[in-house]
Design a protein around this motif. Structure first.
Motif, PDB file in Angstrom:
ATOM      1  N   LEU A 260       2.488   4.469   1.687  1.00  0.00           N
ATOM      2  CA  LEU A 260       3.065   3.393   2.488  1.00  0.00           C
ATOM      3  C   LEU A 260       2.805   3.634   3.973  1.00  0.00           C
ATOM      4  O   LEU A 260       2.974   4.741   4.478  1.00  0.00           O
ATOM      5  CB  LEU A 260       4.574   3.319   2.222  1.00  0.00           C
ATOM      6  N   ARG A 261       2.393   2.560   4.664  1.00  0.00           N
ATOM      7  CA  ARG A 261       2.107   2.692   6.097  1.00  0.00           C
ATOM      8  C   ARG A 261       3.099   1.917   6.960  1.00  0.00           C
ATOM      9  O   ARG A 261       3.551   2.406   7.986  1.00  0.00           O
ATOM     10  CB  ARG A 261       0.684   2.205   6.388  1.00  0.00           C
ATOM     11  N   LYS A 262       3.456   0.690   6.539  1.00  0.00           N
ATOM     12  CA  LYS A 262       4.343  -0.125   7.371  1.00  0.00           C
ATOM     13  C   LYS A 262       5.141  -1.093   6.508  1.00  0.00           C
ATOM     14  O   LYS A 262       4.635  -1.632   5.523  1.00  0.00           O
ATOM     15  CB  LYS A 262       3.539  -0.904   8.413  1.00  0.00           C
ATOM     16  N   ILE A 271       7.145  -7.807   4.304  1.00  0.00           N
ATOM     17  CA  ILE A 271       5.710  -7.524   4.408  1.00  0.00           C
ATOM     18  C   ILE A 271       5.515  -6.017   4.287  1.00  0.00           C
ATOM     19  O   ILE A 271       6.119  -5.242   5.031  1.00  0.00           O
ATOM     20  CB  ILE A 271       5.143  -8.033   5.745  1.00  0.00           C
ATOM     21  N   VAL A 272       4.668  -5.612   3.343  1.00  0.00           N
ATOM     22  CA  VAL A 272       4.421  -4.193   3.096  1.00  0.00           C
ATOM     23  C   VAL A 272       2.931  -3.916   3.248  1.00  0.00           C
ATOM     24  O   VAL A 272       2.095  -4.616   2.661  1.00  0.00           O
ATOM     25  CB  VAL A 272       4.890  -3.776   1.687  1.00  0.00           C
ATOM     26  N   LEU A 273       2.598  -2.901   4.042  1.00  0.00           N
ATOM     27  CA  LEU A 273       1.203  -2.506   4.238  1.00  0.00           C
ATOM     28  C   LEU A 273       1.009  -1.087   3.727  1.00  0.00           C
ATOM     29  O   LEU A 273       1.852  -0.211   3.936  1.00  0.00           O
ATOM     30  CB  LEU A 273       0.827  -2.583   5.720  1.00  0.00           C
ATOM     31  N   TYR A 274      -0.145  -0.872   3.067  1.00  0.00           N
ATOM     32  CA  TYR A 274      -0.463   0.443   2.512  1.00  0.00           C
ATOM     33  C   TYR A 274      -1.719   0.978   3.191  1.00  0.00           C
ATOM     34  O   TYR A 274      -2.526   0.234   3.742  1.00  0.00           O
ATOM     35  CB  TYR A 274      -0.711   0.346   1.004  1.00  0.00           C
ATOM     36  N   ASP A 275      -1.905   2.286   3.117  1.00  0.00           N
ATOM     37  CA  ASP A 275      -3.149   2.892   3.613  1.00  0.00           C
ATOM     38  C   ASP A 275      -4.260   2.688   2.596  1.00  0.00           C
ATOM     39  O   ASP A 275      -4.033   2.736   1.392  1.00  0.00           O
ATOM     40  CB  ASP A 275      -2.942   4.391   3.863  1.00  0.00           C
TER      41      ASP A 275
END
Length: 275
Positions: A260-262, A271-275
């Protein structure tokens, strides 16, 4: 034979005697009647006389004590932690205020306020009188709850937003608050920021999260959680619910083997951002 007539006895009449409320000092008809003083009134007069005598005696005793400097302050002792408030400076200040003064004229509450107003890092101050001529001062310092990051300069800050001390190293285990307005030691920052950061940190711990850094913007807060996860959080968001959501997302991504990044919780949809 004549019977003797019965003896008639005169009936004794007892007339009530009317007692006079007044007494006379003499048999002189021209003397003025004197009203006796009731017992309760005599007692009250004695009590009043005693108070008058004591009231006249107290100033005399006070004068004798002051004239001989018997209750003059000759020693001041200050106890404190000496981390954020220099005990020697408090001692010097206190001595300048009370040495040579009569203990009878001192107001401990007044001098406690003087100390707090002069040394803002003092959270509580108490002054006690040790008879006949000693003053003892106890000071409790403010407790840091976070580190304020101000353009690379870092300071301890307490729960009320008081900037306590500039730090020379980063080895302290406190959450960091990024603050963009210029500050100096002895100032107070926005009073809403620190209580909110303390609340966020508490709820994060309850959800097994660690907040490493906080940055406050006009509409949202940016958090660095567990060293590498950025979370943007609306100021109107329920903090307890937000931390539970973040914890659930972290657990889910970890079980799925993703990094998980953000996480952005500012909007209705997460909103979910991954590496």
């Amino acid at each position: 034979m004549k019977l003797s007539s019965p003896i008639k006895r005169k009936k004794l009449e007892i007339k009530p005697v009317k007692l006079s409320y007044y007494s006379h000092t003499s048999d002189n008809k021209n003397s003025f009647p004197v009203k006796p003083i009731p017992r309760r009134l005599r007692s009250a007069v004695k009590i009043v006389a005693c108070f008058i005598f004591a009231g006249a005696l107290i100033p005399f005793i006070y004068y004798l004590i002051n004239a001989n400097n018997f209750l003059e302050v000759t020693e001041v002792v200050v106890y404190g932690e000496d981390n954020f408030v220099p005990v020697k400076e408090v001692l010097t200040y206190s001595e300048s205020k009370v040495l040579g003064k009569s203990i009878l004229s001192l107001s401990t509450k007044e001098y406690e306020k003087y100390i707090k107003d002069t040394f803002l890092a003092v959270d509580k101050a108490s002054m006690k009188i040790k008879w006949p001529n000693k003053i003892i001062v106890n000071i409790t310092e403010r407790i840091p709850v976070a580190i304020l990051d101000n353009y690379g300069n870092k300071f301890f800050v307490d729960k009320e937003g008081y900037v306590m001390k500039q730090l020379s190293e980063d080895s302290y285990n406190y959450p960091e608050i990024v603050y963009e307005e210029k500050v100096n030691v002895g100032q107070f920052i926005n009073q809403n920021i620190v209580p909110l950061s303390v609340e966020l940190n508490k709820h994060a711990k309850d959800s097994n999260l660690v907040i490493n850094k906080m940055q406050f913007n006009s509409q949202y807060i940016s958090l660095n959680i567990n060293d590498n996860i950025v979370v943007d959080l609306s100021l109107q968001k329920d903090n307890v619910l937000a931390m539970k959501q973040i914890s659930a997302i972290i657990q889910k991504t970890s079980s799925e083997g993703q990094k998980l990044r953000k996480v952005d919780l500012r909007f209705e949809k997460v909103i979910v951002l991954y590496d």
